[in-house]
Every structure is written in structure tokens, then in C-alpha cells.
Scaffold this motif. Sequence first.
Motif, short mmCIF file in Angstrom:
data_model
loop_
_atom_site.label_atom_id
_atom_site.label_comp_id
_atom_site.label_asym_id
_atom_site.label_seq_id
_atom_site.Cartn_x
_atom_site.Cartn_y
_atom_site.Cartn_z
N MET A 120 0.60 -15.06 3.04
CA MET A 120 1.28 -13.91 2.45
C MET A 120 2.74 -14.23 2.18
O MET A 120 3.29 -13.89 1.12
CB MET A 120 1.15 -12.69 3.37
CG MET A 120 -0.27 -12.17 3.47
SD MET A 120 -0.49 -10.93 4.78
CE MET A 120 0.16 -9.48 3.95
N VAL A 124 4.66 -14.28 -1.55
CA VAL A 124 5.90 -13.57 -1.85
C VAL A 124 6.96 -14.55 -2.35
O VAL A 124 7.65 -14.30 -3.34
CB VAL A 124 6.40 -12.80 -0.61
CG1 VAL A 124 7.82 -12.26 -0.84
CG2 VAL A 124 5.46 -11.64 -0.30
N PRO A 129 2.57 -11.30 -6.91
CA PRO A 129 2.18 -10.04 -6.28
C PRO A 129 0.68 -9.80 -6.27
O PRO A 129 0.17 -9.13 -5.37
CB PRO A 129 2.90 -8.98 -7.11
CG PRO A 129 3.12 -9.62 -8.44
CD PRO A 129 3.34 -11.08 -8.15
N TYR A 132 -0.62 -11.71 -3.38
CA TYR A 132 -0.16 -11.04 -2.17
C TYR A 132 -1.01 -9.80 -1.89
O TYR A 132 -1.40 -9.54 -0.75
CB TYR A 132 1.31 -10.63 -2.30
CG TYR A 132 1.80 -9.88 -1.09
CD1 TYR A 132 2.12 -10.54 0.09
CD2 TYR A 132 1.88 -8.48 -1.10
CE1 TYR A 132 2.52 -9.84 1.22
CE2 TYR A 132 2.28 -7.78 0.02
CZ TYR A 132 2.60 -8.46 1.17
OH TYR A 132 2.99 -7.77 2.29
N SER A 133 -1.31 -9.02 -2.93
CA SER A 133 -2.11 -7.81 -2.75
C SER A 133 -3.49 -8.16 -2.21
O SER A 133 -4.02 -7.47 -1.32
CB SER A 133 -2.25 -7.07 -4.09
OG SER A 133 -3.03 -5.90 -3.93
N ASN A 136 -3.11 -9.11 1.42
CA ASN A 136 -2.84 -7.87 2.14
C ASN A 136 -4.17 -7.20 2.50
O ASN A 136 -4.42 -6.81 3.66
CB ASN A 136 -1.97 -6.97 1.25
CG ASN A 136 -1.67 -5.61 1.85
OD1 ASN A 136 -2.18 -5.25 2.91
ND2 ASN A 136 -0.85 -4.84 1.17
N ALA A 171 1.84 -3.02 -5.24
CA ALA A 171 2.02 -4.47 -5.15
C ALA A 171 2.87 -5.01 -6.29
O ALA A 171 3.59 -6.00 -6.13
CB ALA A 171 0.66 -5.16 -5.14
N ARG A 176 8.76 -4.49 -3.50
CA ARG A 176 7.81 -3.94 -2.53
C ARG A 176 7.11 -5.02 -1.71
O ARG A 176 7.00 -4.89 -0.48
CB ARG A 176 6.78 -3.04 -3.24
CG ARG A 176 5.72 -2.46 -2.31
CD ARG A 176 6.30 -1.57 -1.24
NE ARG A 176 5.35 -1.36 -0.15
CZ ARG A 176 5.65 -0.81 1.01
NH1 ARG A 176 6.88 -0.39 1.26
NH2 ARG A 176 4.75 -0.67 1.95
N PRO A 177 6.63 -6.13 -2.32
CA PRO A 177 5.96 -7.14 -1.50
C PRO A 177 6.86 -7.70 -0.40
O PRO A 177 6.38 -7.95 0.71
CB PRO A 177 5.57 -8.22 -2.52
CG PRO A 177 5.41 -7.48 -3.81
CD PRO A 177 6.50 -6.43 -3.77
N GLN A 178 8.15 -7.88 -0.69
CA GLN A 178 9.05 -8.42 0.33
C GLN A 178 9.15 -7.48 1.52
O GLN A 178 9.12 -7.91 2.68
CB GLN A 178 10.45 -8.64 -0.28
CG GLN A 178 10.53 -9.81 -1.24
CD GLN A 178 10.14 -9.43 -2.67
OE1 GLN A 178 9.55 -8.38 -2.90
NE2 GLN A 178 10.49 -10.29 -3.61
N SER A 180 6.94 -5.12 2.35
CA SER A 180 5.62 -5.03 2.97
C SER A 180 5.32 -6.27 3.82
O SER A 180 4.70 -6.16 4.88
CB SER A 180 4.57 -4.89 1.85
OG SER A 180 3.27 -5.00 2.36
N LEU A 181 5.79 -7.44 3.36
CA LEU A 181 5.54 -8.67 4.11
C LEU A 181 6.09 -8.57 5.53
O LEU A 181 5.39 -8.90 6.50
CB LEU A 181 6.17 -9.86 3.40
CG LEU A 181 6.13 -11.19 4.17
CD1 LEU A 181 4.69 -11.64 4.40
CD2 LEU A 181 6.93 -12.26 3.43
#
Length: 217
Positions: A120, A124, A129, A132-133, A136, A171, A176-178, A180-181
Motif C-alpha cells: 500500500m 501511494v 490510487p 491502492y484502492s 485497501n 481513492a 486521500r490515499p496518503q 488513508s495509508l
Amino acid sequence: MSKEARPGSGEQAKQYALEHLRQAILRGEMAPAQRLVENELAEQYGVTRASIRAALLDLASEGLVERIRNRGSRVRVVTVEEAVEITECRMALEGLCAAQAAVRATDEQLDELAELGRAMAKAVANGDPVCYSDLNHQLHTHIREFSGQQTAVGLLERLNAQLVRHRFQLALRPGRPQQSLNEHLAVIEAIRARDPQAAESAVRAHLRSVIDALRED
């Protein structure tokens, strides 16, 4: 599978249509509010209209399809407020699963979570993304499986199926990914530390963040 190999009728045909329709909705190939015309779908999947109708009834019970009186079926639209309510339900169930995973997971399973966390972070860093999604989703699925809480797993599968569109939208949101990570890495760390209270708290913090992000739409 070729058209000739497709089951034309009966329970096998319904299951064939059900699985393909479900996957098409979950992958976003069928858009929210898109009409689902039985004749067209029967021809597309090589099964009877009765098989399509039975599959649509099952998808309606899963919350993926809605049937409109005198107008047939369409892909169900999940509003932001519904997505928030579903995520609030997920908070309780996923918190339970994380706590149980912290107690029940094997050392090998804990290593799998660590590997997912590294993947993950790489996604990122690479600015990917979509990857990553997907990771996730894999992480949440692994935690549920490692928990051994089969009742919660079944409930969460139905809840999560309704959130696919919102999950992809989040995502793809810049930044947002950063965020969420870091939340996911905290969950992994707590489970690997075999600290059920910290694991549950980390999941709840992550899903509160998801709710805040949903409400920004």
C-alpha cells in the motif's frame, strides 16, 4: 466462457447470471441508476429471462439493485447519507473483527498484513490510487478473515458491496490515499502488536475519517 458453454436455464443459469451481474456492478461496469432490461441481459448472458429475473431479485436483497414498480430494475443509487450510515455500521463490525484478528491471527497471517502495508505504501508513493484502492480492499478482507468472526464477515460483505462507487471516488480524491495509508498502517501495527483494544480503536478512527471524507462530497 463461450456462449455455447453457458447454462441456459435452471438454478445453474441463475447462479451464472447472478455472479456476472454482481461483478459487473461491483466493478462499475454498470452505473448507478442504469436500467437493467431483462431481455437484453438474457441475450447478453445466454440465459432465460426467468434466470435473469431471479438473479435480479437476489441482487435486490443484497442492496445492489432496486426494483421499481411497473418499470423493472436498475442499479441502486447509494446516497452519501446512506453511505455514511453503512460506514457507521461497518465501524462496529470491523472494529470487532480487528480486535479478534489481533487475538486469533497466526504469525504467518500477521506477516501477510505487514506485506500488504508495504504494498500500500508503494502504491501511494507511485501515485497509483487504483492499485491502492484494490490493496485497501484486500487488507480489510484479510482482517475480517483472520478474525474468524463469520457472522460479522457475512454482514460486512453485504454492506461493503453497496459502497463500491463511493470507495473508488474517495481513492481518486487528491491527498486521500496518503491520509488513508497512515490510518491503515496504524491498524496493521495494532493487530501485529496483538493489542485488540488498539486495533479496534484504529479501525474506528479510520472509518470516522472515511465518514468525514464522504461528507465532503
